[in-house]
Design a protein around this motif. Structure first.
Motif: not given
Lengths: 156, 277
Positions: B227-249, B267-272
């Motif tokens: 979604d290029r309407s979002l800044e890359p940093a915001r995109r990464a943040e929103t994408a991480a939340a969009a998984f909707g899964l609990r991280a392993r601990d 963030e790296e993926t978007i940049r690279e």
């Protein structure tokens, strides 16, 4: 299809010699080499595929013999440390004092021998890639790396 | 030492393998398909599993195929990870196969890594990013299905079925790629995060392992990533939340640490992969 159950007689080619042995299908190659053939150069370290002390060659490729069933090795050429005689790697270990307690040494030598057969002039990265398969709890890695570098020709 | 007894079968054909599996079941033995054996031997030694019969698939010719044909790259499930790693057909897969150590990679197979018991299954990630077809063999015969239809957290095989081959369209195998693998300490450790991504015409495709309980690719996440309407940093943040899964601990890393690595990785993926524009 080949099927083995109970006590099974199989033929293994070890260090160029065809040998018949009776095994359970669940016996690992490591234990058959050590307990049935008396080839104790491959060591039982972690028996979990982590330490590399049990490394032998199967058709020239290093494998951890604790993770291979003896029945799986039928038809392949098995080389243990006892099958290596005065190789450049062994001379390198002697000249560079590439060992301390010696428990890990046979695994390192077998793996390094395969490395030099595949890459006669390995660069540092290739040596590290191959040798991270083996652990030395004395942490004598510097000497081991020097031994292998000494055994190899000029780098790739 | 493996304490319990078992029966070992080395079939030469798919039909013999299926017959051996059915025969073992009929005898009341618990059959397992065997490939590299890296999990089966160690898990058996520790008593975590007690197979009554092992059916060794690695000498079946179809499982050893490595070829290009009719616009696809075909990978047999019995190929070792070193064989896959040295193959140029699918560069992202070659990179993804560089897990564990070199000696173990001489035994560990593609099929074993994908269909085995450990949850990471890192070599499935490149396949999940493409229109990969999985060739399966089972009591009902052979079938070829989209991998996406049978992979959800793990490979959903029918009883007695095994993976024979994976077929990847060459056009997708050659796409620009990015991979990032994060571990706690040693390169040989299980991952805290492994990202595999491809830059396709329709945008970035991304799958990951290590962060959650199983490998995952999510259309919702990719929609945000692209979604290029979002800044890359915001995109990464929103994408991480969009998984909707609990991280392993666990002892390797806290959920919070994994979430941080995930954010940086996105963030790296978007940049690279040029998703910043």
């Amino acid at each position: 299809m080949i099927t083995y159950r109970g006590q099974a007689a199989i033929r293994l080619t070890v260090n160029g010699e065809v040998r018949e042995v009776v095994v359970r299908p669940a016996d690992t190659l490591l234990h058959v080499l050590r307990d049935r053939f008396g080839l104790t150069g491959a060591k039982a370290g972690c028996e979990n595929g982590d330490c590399g002390a049990c490394t032998v060659l199967l058709d020239g490729k290093p494998v951890k013999s604790c993770m291979v069933l003896a029945v799986e090795a039928e038809g392949s050429g098995i080389t243990t440390i006892e099958g290596l005689r005065d190789t450049p790697v062994q001379r390198g270990f002697l000249e560079q004092a590439g060992f301390q307690c010696g428990f890990c040494t046979s695994g390192f030598i077998v793996n390094a021998h395969a490395l030099l057969q595949t890459h006669p002039r390995p660069d540092r990265e290739t040596i590290r890639d191959w040798l991270e398969s083996n652990l030395c709890r004395c942490t004598g890695y510097e000497g081991i790396e020097k031994a292998i570098a000494a055994a190899a020709g000029p780098r790739e | 030492m493996i304490a319990h007894n078992l029966v070992y079968h080395r079939p030469e054909t798919i039909g013999e393998a299926l017959g051996a599996f059915a025969g073992a079941e009929a005898e009341g033995l618990k059959p397992y398909y065997l490939a590299g054996g890296t999990e089966i031997t160690t898990f058996s030694r520790r008593g975590l599993i007690t197979p009554g019969a092992l059916i060794d698939l690695k000498t079946i010719p179809e499982c050893r195929v490595l070829t290009r044909r009719e616009g696809s790259a075909v990978f047999g499930a019995g190929l070792t990870l070193n064989e896959v790693g040295e193959c140029p057909f699918f560069p992202l897969l070659s990179e993804a196969a560089g897990i564990v150590d070199h000696t173990v990679r001489n035994r560990l197979t593609l099929g074993g890594n994908i269909a085995g018991m450990l949850p990471y299954r890192e070599t499935v990630l490149p396949f999940l990013l493409t229109d990969t077809a999985a060739r399966l063999a089972g009591p009902g015969g052979e079938r070829e299905v989209p991998l996406a239809d049978i992979f959800s957290r793990r490979l959903k095989l029918k009883p007695g079925e095994f993976l024979v081959q994976l077929r990847v369209p060459e056009a997708e195998a050659g796409l620009p790629w990015f991979r990032r693998r994060r571990v706690k300490q040693s390169r040989l450790d299980y991952p805290l995060l492994t990202i595999c991504a491809l830059a396709a015409r329709d945008g970035i495709r991304l799958a990951l392992s290590g962060v959650f309980d199983s490998p995952v690719r999510s259309p919702e996440v990719e929609a945000v990533l692209n979604d290029r309407s979002l800044e890359p940093a915001r995109r990464a943040e929103t994408a991480a939340a969009a998984f909707g899964l609990r991280a392993r601990d666990d002892q390797r890393g806290s959920a919070q640490y994994r979430e941080m690595l995930l954010l940086r990785g996105l963030e790296e993926t978007i940049r690279e992969l040029g998703g910043e524009g």
